[in-house]
Design a protein around this motif. Structure first.
Motif, PDB file in Angstrom:
ATOM      1  N   ALA A  39       0.828  -1.211   0.000  1.00  0.00           N
ATOM      2  CA  ALA A  39       0.000   0.000   0.000  1.00  0.00           C
ATOM      3  C   ALA A  39       0.863   1.262   0.000  1.00  0.00           C
ATOM      4  O   ALA A  39       0.508   2.266  -0.639  1.00  0.00           O
ATOM      5  CB  ALA A  39      -0.940   0.000   1.201  1.00  0.00           C
ATOM      6  N   ALA A  80      -1.829  -6.565  -4.068  1.00  0.00           N
ATOM      7  CA  ALA A  80      -3.195  -6.133  -3.743  1.00  0.00           C
ATOM      8  C   ALA A  80      -3.227  -4.731  -3.136  1.00  0.00           C
ATOM      9  O   ALA A  80      -3.982  -3.863  -3.589  1.00  0.00           O
ATOM     10  CB  ALA A  80      -3.867  -7.139  -2.812  1.00  0.00           C
ATOM     11  N   LYS A  84      -4.940  -1.465  -4.841  1.00  0.00           N
ATOM     12  CA  LYS A  84      -6.037  -0.778  -4.134  1.00  0.00           C
ATOM     13  C   LYS A  84      -5.701   0.686  -3.882  1.00  0.00           C
ATOM     14  O   LYS A  84      -6.564   1.559  -4.012  1.00  0.00           O
ATOM     15  CB  LYS A  84      -6.350  -1.490  -2.816  1.00  0.00           C
ATOM     16  CG  LYS A  84      -7.033  -2.820  -3.006  1.00  0.00           C
ATOM     17  CD  LYS A  84      -7.204  -3.547  -1.681  1.00  0.00           C
ATOM     18  CE  LYS A  84      -7.805  -4.920  -1.887  1.00  0.00           C
ATOM     19  NZ  LYS A  84      -7.877  -5.682  -0.634  1.00  0.00           N
ATOM     20  N   ALA A  87      -5.976   2.523  -7.156  1.00  0.00           N
ATOM     21  CA  ALA A  87      -7.402   2.670  -7.481  1.00  0.00           C
ATOM     22  C   ALA A  87      -8.035   3.789  -6.666  1.00  0.00           C
ATOM     23  O   ALA A  87      -8.804   4.604  -7.195  1.00  0.00           O
ATOM     24  CB  ALA A  87      -8.139   1.349  -7.233  1.00  0.00           C
ATOM     25  N   LYS A  88      -7.683   3.855  -5.403  1.00  0.00           N
ATOM     26  CA  LYS A  88      -8.226   4.918  -4.542  1.00  0.00           C
ATOM     27  C   LYS A  88      -7.758   6.291  -5.012  1.00  0.00           C
ATOM     28  O   LYS A  88      -8.544   7.234  -5.101  1.00  0.00           O
ATOM     29  CB  LYS A  88      -7.816   4.673  -3.096  1.00  0.00           C
ATOM     30  CG  LYS A  88      -8.408   5.671  -2.128  1.00  0.00           C
ATOM     31  CD  LYS A  88      -8.045   5.338  -0.691  1.00  0.00           C
ATOM     32  CE  LYS A  88      -8.651   6.358   0.245  1.00  0.00           C
ATOM     33  NZ  LYS A  88      -8.293   6.107   1.644  1.00  0.00           N
ATOM     34  N   TYR A  94     -11.292  -1.218  -8.198  1.00  0.00           N
ATOM     35  CA  TYR A  94     -10.273  -2.255  -8.089  1.00  0.00           C
ATOM     36  C   TYR A  94     -10.963  -3.570  -8.427  1.00  0.00           C
ATOM     37  O   TYR A  94     -11.904  -3.971  -7.748  1.00  0.00           O
ATOM     38  CB  TYR A  94      -9.717  -2.269  -6.664  1.00  0.00           C
ATOM     39  CG  TYR A  94      -8.716  -3.353  -6.380  1.00  0.00           C
ATOM     40  CD1 TYR A  94      -7.409  -3.252  -6.841  1.00  0.00           C
ATOM     41  CD2 TYR A  94      -9.070  -4.476  -5.644  1.00  0.00           C
ATOM     42  CE1 TYR A  94      -6.474  -4.237  -6.566  1.00  0.00           C
ATOM     43  CE2 TYR A  94      -8.142  -5.463  -5.356  1.00  0.00           C
ATOM     44  CZ  TYR A  94      -6.853  -5.342  -5.825  1.00  0.00           C
ATOM     45  OH  TYR A  94      -5.930  -6.317  -5.557  1.00  0.00           O
ATOM     46  N   ASP A  96     -10.417  -7.375  -8.775  1.00  0.00           N
ATOM     47  CA  ASP A  96      -9.545  -8.533  -8.580  1.00  0.00           C
ATOM     48  C   ASP A  96     -10.238  -9.867  -8.822  1.00  0.00           C
ATOM     49  O   ASP A  96      -9.727 -10.919  -8.447  1.00  0.00           O
ATOM     50  CB  ASP A  96      -8.908  -8.506  -7.194  1.00  0.00           C
ATOM     51  CG  ASP A  96      -9.919  -8.623  -6.077  1.00  0.00           C
ATOM     52  OD1 ASP A  96     -11.137  -8.569  -6.344  1.00  0.00           O
ATOM     53  OD2 ASP A  96      -9.493  -8.759  -4.911  1.00  0.00           O
TER      54      ASP A  96
END
Length: 174
Positions: A39, A80, A84, A87-88, A94, A96
């Motif tokens: 992240a 992941a 994410k 995408a945010k 998102y 998957d």
């Protein structure tokens, strides 16, 4: 990857070279349980991508999937959180559940360049083709070495009519 698949856009956060901090970070993420790095890298790249007009036309973010066996071993998909966070930042969905890994492959880190590319080329497929028809997909992964994984994903995703494909990765190796 030139001539092997058509990409609209491509970007990487880092250049990967052996025995560097980038290698340490990627290995910490993939092999040493430091999932939070995913992240962190996604937030970093996401803040860069929102400033680039071309990335505003992305319709959804799709992560390179892990095979279920590898996911169980590792406990998480290392891309992941990256996907994410991007995408945010781009305010895009998102997705998957469209692309999956149908074939378990051995870890690529110990393979030579030629074997890495051929090992994964037919390892992916799509579950359905209607929801993303005509969309611009941003495929996200941790590392590109030979481009075999991206090419394998592209082959599977091209079953979806009219898609455009772009790629964003944490790092690219020479």
């Amino acid at each position: 990857m030139r001539g092997r698949t058509t990409l609209e856009l491509a970007t990487a956060l880092f250049y990967f070279d052996k025995k560097t901090r980038v290698q340490q970070l990627i290995h910490n993420l993939k092999y040493r349980g430091q999932e939070r790095l995913s992240a962190f890298f996604g937030n970093w790249l996401g803040t860069e991508l929102i400033e680039i007009e071309a990335y505003q036309h992305i319709d959804c973010i799709v992560p390179v999937p892990l095979h279920n066996r590898r996911l169980k071993e590792r406990g998480y998909n290392q891309v992941a959180g990256f996907g994410k966070a991007i995408a945010k930042a781009l305010e895009k969905p998102y997705c998957d559940t469209v692309l999956y890994r149908k074939k378990a492959t051995r870890t690529q880190v110990f393979l030579n360049r030629g074997l890495r590319s051929t090992e994964v080329i037919d390892s992916f497929d799509v579950l359905e083709t209607e929801s993303l028809a005509g969309k611009h997909i941003l495929l996200v992964d941790d590392l590109i070495t030979t481009g075999g994984t991206v090419e394998g994903c592209a082959i599977a995703l091209q079953k979806i009519p009219g898609i455009k494909l772009s790629v964003a990765v944490m790092a690219i190796a020479d």
